[in-house]
Design a protein around this motif. Structure first.
Motif, PDB file in Angstrom:
ATOM      1  N   LYS A   1      -2.440  -2.633   1.416  1.00 31.56           N
ATOM      2  CA  LYS A   1      -3.809  -2.827   0.956  1.00 31.56           C
ATOM      3  C   LYS A   1      -3.802  -3.571  -0.376  1.00 31.56           C
ATOM      4  O   LYS A   1      -2.806  -3.579  -1.110  1.00 31.56           O
TER       5      LYS A   1
ATOM      6  N   ASN B   1       6.854   5.918   4.470  1.00 32.66           N
ATOM      7  CA  ASN B   1       7.183   4.501   4.558  1.00 32.66           C
ATOM      8  C   ASN B   1       8.685   4.310   4.711  1.00 32.66           C
ATOM      9  O   ASN B   1       9.473   4.834   3.922  1.00 32.66           O
TER      10      ASN B   1
ATOM     11  N   ASN C   1      -5.523   2.358  -6.775  1.00 33.51           N
ATOM     12  CA  ASN C   1      -4.591   3.293  -6.140  1.00 33.51           C
ATOM     13  C   ASN C   1      -4.855   4.740  -6.542  1.00 33.51           C
ATOM     14  O   ASN C   1      -5.566   5.020  -7.518  1.00 33.51           O
ATOM     15  N   ARG C   2      -4.236   5.662  -5.804  1.00 34.48           N
ATOM     16  CA  ARG C   2      -4.182   7.053  -6.249  1.00 34.48           C
ATOM     17  C   ARG C   2      -3.350   7.141  -7.519  1.00 34.48           C
ATOM     18  O   ARG C   2      -2.385   6.393  -7.693  1.00 34.48           O
TER      19      ARG C   2
ATOM     20  N   ASN D   1       2.224  -1.169   0.068  1.00 34.90           N
ATOM     21  CA  ASN D   1       2.112   0.054   0.858  1.00 34.90           C
ATOM     22  C   ASN D   1       2.734   1.226   0.097  1.00 34.90           C
ATOM     23  O   ASN D   1       3.174   2.204   0.702  1.00 34.90           O
TER      24      ASN D   1
ATOM     25  N   HIS E   1       1.425   3.518  -1.931  1.00 38.78           N
ATOM     26  CA  HIS E   1       0.676   4.769  -2.059  1.00 38.78           C
ATOM     27  C   HIS E   1       0.000   5.185  -0.764  1.00 38.78           C
ATOM     28  O   HIS E   1      -0.766   6.154  -0.739  1.00 38.78           O
ATOM     29  N   GLN E   2       0.275   4.461   0.340  1.00 39.30           N
ATOM     30  CA  GLN E   2      -0.275   4.779   1.651  1.00 39.30           C
ATOM     31  C   GLN E   2       0.604   4.105   2.695  1.00 39.30           C
ATOM     32  O   GLN E   2       1.479   3.315   2.361  1.00 39.30           O
ATOM     33  N   ASN E   3       0.393   4.428   3.954  1.00 33.21           N
ATOM     34  CA  ASN E   3       1.257   3.901   5.007  1.00 33.21           C
ATOM     35  C   ASN E   3       1.003   2.432   5.299  1.00 33.21           C
ATOM     36  O   ASN E   3       1.901   1.722   5.738  1.00 33.21           O
ATOM     37  N   SER E   4      -0.207   1.953   5.104  1.00 33.80           N
ATOM     38  CA  SER E   4      -0.548   0.567   5.405  1.00 33.80           C
ATOM     39  C   SER E   4      -0.648  -0.244   4.116  1.00 33.80           C
ATOM     40  O   SER E   4      -0.801   0.302   3.022  1.00 33.80           O
TER      41      SER E   4
ATOM     42  N   GLN F   1       0.451  13.575   0.663  1.00 29.34           N
ATOM     43  CA  GLN F   1      -0.468  12.445   0.764  1.00 29.34           C
ATOM     44  C   GLN F   1      -0.401  11.765   2.135  1.00 29.34           C
ATOM     45  O   GLN F   1      -1.108  10.782   2.379  1.00 29.34           O
TER      46      GLN F   1
ATOM     47  N   VAL G   1       2.123  10.076   3.377  1.00 28.28           N
ATOM     48  CA  VAL G   1       2.798   8.789   3.253  1.00 28.28           C
ATOM     49  C   VAL G   1       4.222   8.921   3.766  1.00 28.28           C
ATOM     50  O   VAL G   1       4.965   9.804   3.341  1.00 28.28           O
TER      51      VAL G   1
END
Length: 274
Positions: A92, A57, A127-128, A85, A87-90, A53, A55
């Motif tokens: 949200k 972190n 989210n995913r 953060n 489920h992703q690097n940033s 994905q 990711v």
């Protein structure tokens, strides 16, 4: 004088039940009628990498602002917002959840009481959907409900929760045919008031110690886990609350995003708010 007496007993009762203010679960007791509580919940988790994905972190962090409303002595509601953060690097915005609880049974005595309540919740998350841990508090859209029973005996409070959650498609992603849609959850919580030994005024701080066991099972995939969650809690001036907790998996085989986390909560309550 009438408002002063009501205010006095409101604080008195809130102090008596302080050891029921669990950190990881909700008790069967409700917050006082016509009160509003404001919380800032913080989940901090170990570093996480998911190359598929994209990711990577160094640290996962979820912030969860929460508003609680004491509708009546039997009804209360929570409104939650989530951002992380995980489920992703940033960071949200992830979505929202509503929670309602109805206390329908109460046996009160001088230094003890037994209460039972029913709860329901619904969440809408964007989210995913990557894991089999159905988590309506930030990861999965869905609905859930259950029963909570709490027994208070002097300075010890014991609570059991049994519930069900149904996962649905998130706003940005759909469940695959391999991912579970149903989960059973349960918990056993203990809370002890350790300070003060004797009350002399409302401004005395409270110190509570908790140990909670949190379990979940997915019948369709035969996955399950049990977590242990110790915590300490400080209550200041009968309305401000600070929770410090830690959660770690004791046993389990469920595919989940993490098996341990630190938890910090700040809370402020406004009594007779409306």
């Amino acid at each position: 004088m009438r408002y002063f007496i009501a205010f006095y007993f409101l604080f008195f009762l809130s102090r008596l039940n302080a050891q029921e203010l669990y950190v990881s679960t909700e008790p069967a007791s409700n917050m006082p009628s016509k009160s509003i509580g404001i919380r800032l919940n913080n989940e901090i988790m170990p570093p996480y990498t998911n190359k598929a994905q994209g990711v990577n972190n160094a640290l996962m962090y979820r912030i969860n602002p929460e508003v609680m409303i004491g509708i009546s002595k039997r009804w209360m509601a929570h409104i939650n917002l989530y951002a992380s953060n995980m489920h992703q690097n940033s960071y949200k915005f992830e979505g929202a959840e509503i929670y309602a609880k109805f206390r329908f049974l109460s046996f009160d005595q001088v230094h003890s009481h037994f209460r039972v309540a029913a709860y329901g919740k619904a969440s809408l998350i964007n989210n995913r959907i990557q894991y089999n841990d159905i988590n309506l508090t930030g990861d999965n859209s869905g609905v859930g409900g259950g029963i909570v029973a709490t027994q208070l005996i002097h300075k010890l409070a014991i609570s059991f929760t049994g519930g069900y959650a149904r996962s649905m498609n998130n706003t940005e992603n759909s469940l695959s045919k391999f991912q579970p849609k149903d989960a059973l959850n349960y918990s056993l919580s203990f809370g002890v008031l350790t300070f003060p030994i004797k009350y002399t005024g409302f401004n005395q701080p409270n110190l509570n110690i908790y140990i909670e066991f949190l379990g979940k099972a997915n019948p369709a995939t035969n996955e399950q886990y049990v977590d242990i969650a110790p915590a300490i809690q400080v209550i200041l001036k009968s309305r401000m609350r600070i929770d410090l907790g830690y959660k770690k998996q004791l046993a389990g085989n469920m595919l989940r995003i993490n098996t341990q986390e630190f938890f910090v909560r700040l809370e402020y309550n406004i009594f007779n708010a409306y």
